[in-house]
Design a protein around this motif. Structure first.
Motif, PDB file in Angstrom:
ATOM      1  N   PHE A  78       0.772  -1.291   0.281  1.00 60.21           N
ATOM      2  CA  PHE A  78       0.044  -0.196   0.043  1.00 60.21           C
ATOM      3  C   PHE A  78       0.960   1.402  -0.024  1.00 60.21           C
ATOM      4  O   PHE A  78       0.502   2.313  -0.592  1.00 60.21           O
ATOM      5  N   GLY A  79       1.900   1.370   0.842  1.00 63.42           N
ATOM      6  CA  GLY A  79       2.860   2.384   0.908  1.00 63.42           C
ATOM      7  C   GLY A  79       3.321   2.569  -0.648  1.00 63.42           C
ATOM      8  O   GLY A  79       3.555   3.854  -0.996  1.00 63.42           O
ATOM      9  N   GLN A  80       3.754   1.731  -1.487  1.00 58.60           N
ATOM     10  CA  GLN A  80       4.355   1.942  -2.811  1.00 58.60           C
ATOM     11  C   GLN A  80       3.285   2.337  -3.480  1.00 58.60           C
ATOM     12  O   GLN A  80       3.489   3.146  -4.306  1.00 58.60           O
ATOM     13  N   ALA A  81       2.031   1.885  -3.430  1.00 63.26           N
ATOM     14  CA  ALA A  81       1.028   2.562  -4.181  1.00 63.26           C
ATOM     15  C   ALA A  81       0.844   3.963  -4.008  1.00 63.26           C
ATOM     16  O   ALA A  81       0.261   4.786  -4.717  1.00 63.26           O
ATOM     17  N   VAL A  82       0.735   4.351  -2.518  1.00 67.29           N
ATOM     18  CA  VAL A  82       0.593   5.788  -2.236  1.00 67.29           C
ATOM     19  C   VAL A  82       1.600   6.665  -2.840  1.00 67.29           C
ATOM     20  O   VAL A  82       1.336   7.759  -3.425  1.00 67.29           O
ATOM     21  N   ASP A  83       2.915   5.875  -2.700  1.00 71.20           N
ATOM     22  CA  ASP A  83       3.890   6.954  -3.401  1.00 71.20           C
ATOM     23  C   ASP A  83       3.831   7.027  -5.009  1.00 71.20           C
ATOM     24  O   ASP A  83       3.978   7.915  -5.339  1.00 71.20           O
ATOM     25  N   GLY A  84       3.258   5.924  -5.521  1.00 73.44           N
ATOM     26  CA  GLY A  84       3.113   5.994  -6.884  1.00 73.44           C
ATOM     27  C   GLY A  84       2.068   7.078  -7.159  1.00 73.44           C
ATOM     28  O   GLY A  84       2.004   7.818  -8.344  1.00 73.44           O
ATOM     29  N   LEU A  85       0.694   7.175  -6.493  1.00 67.02           N
ATOM     30  CA  LEU A  85      -0.213   8.156  -6.618  1.00 67.02           C
ATOM     31  C   LEU A  85       0.409   9.538  -6.499  1.00 67.02           C
ATOM     32  O   LEU A  85       0.048  10.291  -7.317  1.00 67.02           O
ATOM     33  N   LYS A  86       1.042   9.677  -5.314  1.00 68.23           N
ATOM     34  CA  LYS A  86       1.527  10.959  -5.428  1.00 68.23           C
ATOM     35  C   LYS A  86       2.379  11.640  -6.444  1.00 68.23           C
ATOM     36  O   LYS A  86       2.397  12.866  -6.882  1.00 68.23           O
ATOM     37  N   LYS A  87       3.133  10.728  -7.005  1.00 67.47           N
ATOM     38  CA  LYS A  87       4.190  11.111  -8.166  1.00 67.47           C
ATOM     39  C   LYS A  87       3.127  11.354  -9.355  1.00 67.47           C
ATOM     40  O   LYS A  87       3.563  12.302 -10.134  1.00 67.47           O
ATOM     41  N   CYS A  88       2.252  10.608  -9.451  1.00 66.22           N
ATOM     42  CA  CYS A  88       1.218  10.974 -10.689  1.00 66.22           C
ATOM     43  C   CYS A  88       0.623  12.233 -10.317  1.00 66.22           C
ATOM     44  O   CYS A  88       0.530  12.841 -11.507  1.00 66.22           O
ATOM     45  N   LEU A  89       0.283  12.727  -9.210  1.00 63.09           N
ATOM     46  CA  LEU A  89      -0.539  13.614  -8.990  1.00 63.09           C
ATOM     47  C   LEU A  89       0.770  15.108  -9.346  1.00 63.09           C
ATOM     48  O   LEU A  89       0.263  16.073  -9.919  1.00 63.09           O
ATOM     49  N   ALA A  90       1.709  14.854  -8.969  1.00 59.30           N
ATOM     50  CA  ALA A  90       2.960  15.680  -9.295  1.00 59.30           C
ATOM     51  C   ALA A  90       3.171  16.010 -10.600  1.00 59.30           C
ATOM     52  O   ALA A  90       3.484  16.826 -10.996  1.00 59.30           O
ATOM     53  N   TYR A  91       3.246  14.702 -11.288  1.00 56.77           N
ATOM     54  CA  TYR A  91       3.300  14.630 -12.853  1.00 56.77           C
ATOM     55  C   TYR A  91       2.340  15.652 -13.295  1.00 56.77           C
ATOM     56  O   TYR A  91       2.609  16.333 -14.273  1.00 56.77           O
ATOM     57  N   ASP A  92       1.112  15.338 -13.028  1.00 55.75           N
ATOM     58  CA  ASP A  92      -0.121  16.211 -13.647  1.00 55.75           C
ATOM     59  C   ASP A  92       0.250  17.787 -13.471  1.00 55.75           C
ATOM     60  O   ASP A  92      -0.129  18.519 -14.047  1.00 55.75           O
ATOM     61  N   GLN A  93       0.688  17.965 -12.060  1.00 53.46           N
ATOM     62  CA  GLN A  93       0.765  19.534 -11.822  1.00 53.46           C
ATOM     63  C   GLN A  93       1.858  20.212 -12.897  1.00 53.46           C
ATOM     64  O   GLN A  93       1.929  21.179 -13.057  1.00 53.46           O
ATOM     65  N   SER A  94       2.937  19.213 -13.051  1.00 52.93           N
ATOM     66  CA  SER A  94       3.895  19.861 -14.058  1.00 52.93           C
ATOM     67  C   SER A  94       3.732  19.583 -15.444  1.00 52.93           C
ATOM     68  O   SER A  94       4.919  20.193 -16.021  1.00 52.93           O
ATOM     69  N   HIS A  95       2.628  19.178 -15.823  1.00 57.82           N
ATOM     70  CA  HIS A  95       2.619  19.176 -17.263  1.00 57.82           C
ATOM     71  C   HIS A  95       1.284  19.680 -17.800  1.00 57.82           C
ATOM     72  O   HIS A  95       0.233  19.390 -17.141  1.00 57.82           O
ATOM     73  N   THR A  96       1.494  20.699 -18.578  1.00 51.73           N
ATOM     74  CA  THR A  96       0.080  21.261 -19.045  1.00 51.73           C
ATOM     75  C   THR A  96      -0.388  20.183 -20.062  1.00 51.73           C
ATOM     76  O   THR A  96       0.282  19.615 -20.799  1.00 51.73           O
ATOM     77  N   ARG A  97      -1.911  20.432 -20.171  1.00 44.95           N
ATOM     78  CA  ARG A  97      -2.312  19.538 -21.127  1.00 44.95           C
ATOM     79  C   ARG A  97      -3.352  20.358 -22.051  1.00 44.95           C
ATOM     80  O   ARG A  97      -4.287  21.262 -21.366  1.00 44.95           O
ATOM     81  N   GLY A  98      -3.580  19.800 -23.269  1.00 43.00           N
ATOM     82  CA  GLY A  98      -4.325  20.635 -24.171  1.00 43.00           C
ATOM     83  C   GLY A  98      -3.759  21.862 -24.932  1.00 43.00           C
ATOM     84  O   GLY A  98      -2.984  22.409 -24.281  1.00 43.00           O
ATOM     85  N   PRO A  99      -4.264  22.322 -26.063  1.00 43.58           N
ATOM     86  CA  PRO A  99      -3.697  23.322 -27.054  1.00 43.58           C
ATOM     87  C   PRO A  99      -3.818  24.752 -26.081  1.00 43.58           C
ATOM     88  O   PRO A  99      -2.918  25.678 -26.307  1.00 43.58           O
ATOM     89  N   SER A 100      -4.612  24.661 -25.205  1.00 45.43           N
ATOM     90  CA  SER A 100      -4.853  26.085 -24.493  1.00 45.43           C
ATOM     91  C   SER A 100      -4.091  26.054 -23.364  1.00 45.43           C
ATOM     92  O   SER A 100      -4.268  27.099 -22.418  1.00 45.43           O
ATOM     93  N   GLY A 101      -3.405  24.850 -22.920  1.00 46.82           N
ATOM     94  CA  GLY A 101      -2.627  24.900 -21.490  1.00 46.82           C
ATOM     95  C   GLY A 101      -3.547  24.643 -20.480  1.00 46.82           C
ATOM     96  O   GLY A 101      -3.297  24.691 -19.407  1.00 46.82           O
ATOM     97  N   PHE A 102      -4.869  24.377 -20.504  1.00 41.62           N
ATOM     98  CA  PHE A 102      -5.702  23.937 -19.755  1.00 41.62           C
ATOM     99  C   PHE A 102      -5.309  22.766 -18.734  1.00 41.62           C
ATOM    100  O   PHE A 102      -4.972  21.631 -19.331  1.00 41.62           O
TER     101      PHE A 102
END
Length: 313
Positions: free
Chosen positions: A122-146
């Motif tokens: 479970f700890g590894q899964a939590v760590d993976g989830l946190k990395k995924c959310l940090a990845y989302d925050q550091s990458h813009t998506r869509g042509p308008s940067g939304f």
């Protein structure tokens, strides 16, 4: 002037001088009143001291009535000591309020341990989830940067964690983490973690309900969990760890998933179903999903669902 006249003038002048002295004395008393006698001063001082002692006693009683720790000093980083606000002291005792639980700093666990596969903790899964959310925050998506704010990890429930097998389109093995949350909008994310870093993220915000949908509904983008690249069709790497996720209505008591000749019973987790197994043969048909009510009556069959893709691409 005879002697009698002189005496009259002298007498008149004496009376005038005497009267003048009396008037001057009265004015002096008006400007500077006569001092208060000492006994009066002493009595007034004693009364004032008694009043001060009574006032001090009232203050001490009020302080004694306040709860221990009513005042707390903030850290010096705030630019000085700050007194924490406290409710007014009441003469009527009040029952202490139940402390508000502190929100957990970790996502919710899956309903069953069988949803954490391939030795993933479970700890590894939590760590993976946190990395995924940090990845989302550091990458813009869509042509308008939304970018959609996916929130914090502690808002989610992890419903599946399993190994991912690389294919021709995405080489390299790793781990899939699937997490969901209901507020403020239903959100589902599938994230791949490879070499300790988030490597890809698929999100679905809002309900996938469609007109005519049955009580069981497979995730519209969940295919990445149970198929390899179309480039490798007929030549998948085996054995292959697969997973199927989707939503269920409360009337559904059991869900089964058949894939590659084997049938697996899914876990039901707060309105979601989660199934996983290992595939040992090449397949061309998508997993078949069935739902049953509490009386074991079939209430859903993906083969009868016109919205479900029954063949693999």
């Amino acid at each position: 002037m005879n002697e009698e006249q002189k005496q009259q003038e002298t007498g008149t002048g004496g009376d005038f001088e005497e009267r003048l002295r009396e008037l001057l004395a009265e004015d002096a008393n008006t400007i500077r009143p006569a001092p208060v006698p000492y006994p009066v001063i002493h009595r007034r001082g004693a009364i004032e001291r008694r009043r001060r002692v009574a006032a001090t006693g009232a203050v001490l009683v009020t302080l004694a009535a306040m709860p221990v720790g009513a005042y707390a000093l903030a850290d010096g980083d705030a630019g000085g000591n700050t007194v924490a606000s406290t409710p007014s002291v009441s003469a009527t005792p009040r029952t202490s309020a139940t402390p508000t639980p502190t929100p957990s700093a970790s996502p919710a666990r899956p309903a069953t341990e069988g949803q954490l596969l391939d030795g993933i903790t479970f700890g590894q899964a939590v760590d993976g989830l946190k990395k995924c959310l940090a990845y989302d925050q550091s990458h813009t998506r869509g042509p308008s940067g939304f970018r959609t704010d996916l929130g914090a990890a502690e808002e989610y429930r992890i419903i599946l964690a399993m190994n991912s097998i690389g294919d021709s389109n995405a080489p390299g093995d790793g781990m899939y983490v699937v997490a969901v949350k209901e507020q403020p909008k239903q959100t589902r994310l599938i994230c791949k973690v490879k070499d300790g870093e988030a490597n890809g993220l698929n999100t679905d915000v809002g309900s996938d309900d469609v007109p005519g949908a049955g009580p069981v509904m497979a995730d519209i983008n969940g295919g990445k969990l149970y198929q390899q690249s179309i480039l490798d069709r007929g030549n998948w790497k085996l054995p292959f760890r697969w997973g199927v996720i989707g939503t269920v209505e409360p009337s559904v008591a059991r869900v089964t998933v058949s894939y590659g000749g084997a049938t697996t019973q899914a876990a039901l987790d707060h309105g979601w179903f989660v199934a996983a197994d290992v595939l040992n043969q090449q397949v061309t048909m998508a997993p078949r999903i069935k739902g049953y009510d509490a009386d074991s009556k079939l209430v859903y069959d993906s083969d009868e669902d016109k919205n479900y893709e029954k063949r693999l691409p």
